[in-house]
Design a protein around this motif. Sequence first.
Motif, PDB file in Angstrom:
ATOM      1  N   ASP A 147      33.701  38.917  25.496  1.00  0.00           N
ATOM      2  CA  ASP A 147      34.399  37.721  25.955  1.00  0.00           C
ATOM      3  C   ASP A 147      35.405  37.281  24.834  1.00  0.00           C
ATOM      4  O   ASP A 147      35.411  38.029  23.743  1.00  0.00           O
ATOM      5  N   GLU A 190      37.303  40.655  29.480  1.00  0.00           N
ATOM      6  CA  GLU A 190      37.377  39.814  30.799  1.00  0.00           C
ATOM      7  C   GLU A 190      37.266  38.431  30.287  1.00  0.00           C
ATOM      8  O   GLU A 190      36.596  37.772  29.797  1.00  0.00           O
ATOM      9  N   VAL A 191      38.462  37.692  31.129  1.00  0.00           N
ATOM     10  CA  VAL A 191      38.759  36.469  30.747  1.00  0.00           C
ATOM     11  C   VAL A 191      39.313  35.747  32.235  1.00  0.00           C
ATOM     12  O   VAL A 191      39.652  36.115  32.941  1.00  0.00           O
ATOM     13  N   GLN A 192      39.027  34.279  32.008  1.00  0.00           N
ATOM     14  CA  GLN A 192      39.978  33.315  33.115  1.00  0.00           C
ATOM     15  C   GLN A 192      40.923  32.932  32.223  1.00  0.00           C
ATOM     16  O   GLN A 192      40.695  32.253  31.322  1.00  0.00           O
ATOM     17  N   GLU A 199      40.324  30.348  29.316  1.00  0.00           N
ATOM     18  CA  GLU A 199      39.339  29.219  29.366  1.00  0.00           C
ATOM     19  C   GLU A 199      38.025  29.534  28.832  1.00  0.00           C
ATOM     20  O   GLU A 199      37.353  30.782  29.199  1.00  0.00           O
ATOM     21  N   GLU A 233      45.482  30.020  37.781  1.00  0.00           N
ATOM     22  CA  GLU A 233      44.438  30.438  36.951  1.00  0.00           C
ATOM     23  C   GLU A 233      43.907  31.952  37.714  1.00  0.00           C
ATOM     24  O   GLU A 233      43.656  31.915  38.795  1.00  0.00           O
ATOM     25  N   THR A 259      41.416  35.623  36.957  1.00  0.00           N
ATOM     26  CA  THR A 259      40.510  36.517  36.267  1.00  0.00           C
ATOM     27  C   THR A 259      40.962  37.825  35.982  1.00  0.00           C
ATOM     28  O   THR A 259      41.564  38.513  36.946  1.00  0.00           O
ATOM     29  N   SER A 308      40.719  41.424  33.675  1.00  0.00           N
ATOM     30  CA  SER A 308      39.759  42.272  33.127  1.00  0.00           C
ATOM     31  C   SER A 308      40.694  43.644  32.691  1.00  0.00           C
ATOM     32  O   SER A 308      41.373  44.287  33.479  1.00  0.00           O
TER      33      SER A 308
END
Length: 251
Positions: A55, A74-76, A107, A142, A144, A146
Amino acid sequence: MKAPTVRGGTIFLVLVTLLVFTILVKLGLWQLDRAAEKQALQQALTVKQAAAPLDYQGLLALAESESLTGYRLEVQATPVDAPIILLDNQVYEGHVGYLAYQVMRVETESEADDPLLLVELGFIDSGLDRQKLPQLTKLSREVTLSGRVYQRASNPLSQHLLAETGSPMRIQNLNLPELSQTLGLPLAPAILQPEAIPGSALPHPWQPIPMSALKHQGYALQWFSMATAFLILMAYLLIFKRKNKESSKDK
């Protein structure tokens, strides 16, 4: 009166031979050391890529102790108000162009103001007219994301940002501290290369190690071959010189 001169010339030739031979061998050994370093880096990359994705907080924590290149993330992320960044003089499959980047806010659950993340949008051809910069569609919502992260090695000959004004912003070196200062935005010390970006088909070149261990081994073989060839040549010259000296004495 000629003997001392001939003997002195032979000694000089021997000393030059030893000096040049030693330099060539040391260059070959240096390349082998570099090959061993690259093999160790490749092994470390393999381990990182086999691990579970980090994260954002975990990635930032690791930045203080080790290289981040190769870790999965992996992020938002949400776009921020900043220009597209175009890194100049990039080559992909024989084409010259740019690597495009966008600044994103990740986020997290942290209440602290985390640094922003630079996301690689991909490679884009520069075209024939360098005065006309390619226009890309920014990520506008926004998403996602990865992928894997990397930190670019600094260029020892030129490492300054050399940013041009405008949007997109063309730069010559991806110097993150200088880019952060130019944009007036805090940036994380690594770049995310996503596996896929919604609505984008730009390729993402992956070359975390600029030169492979195999190439260094090839260069080492070249230096050792040059050292061997030089030694054989100088040995031949010394033998030839000695024979001429003996022939002169016989006369």
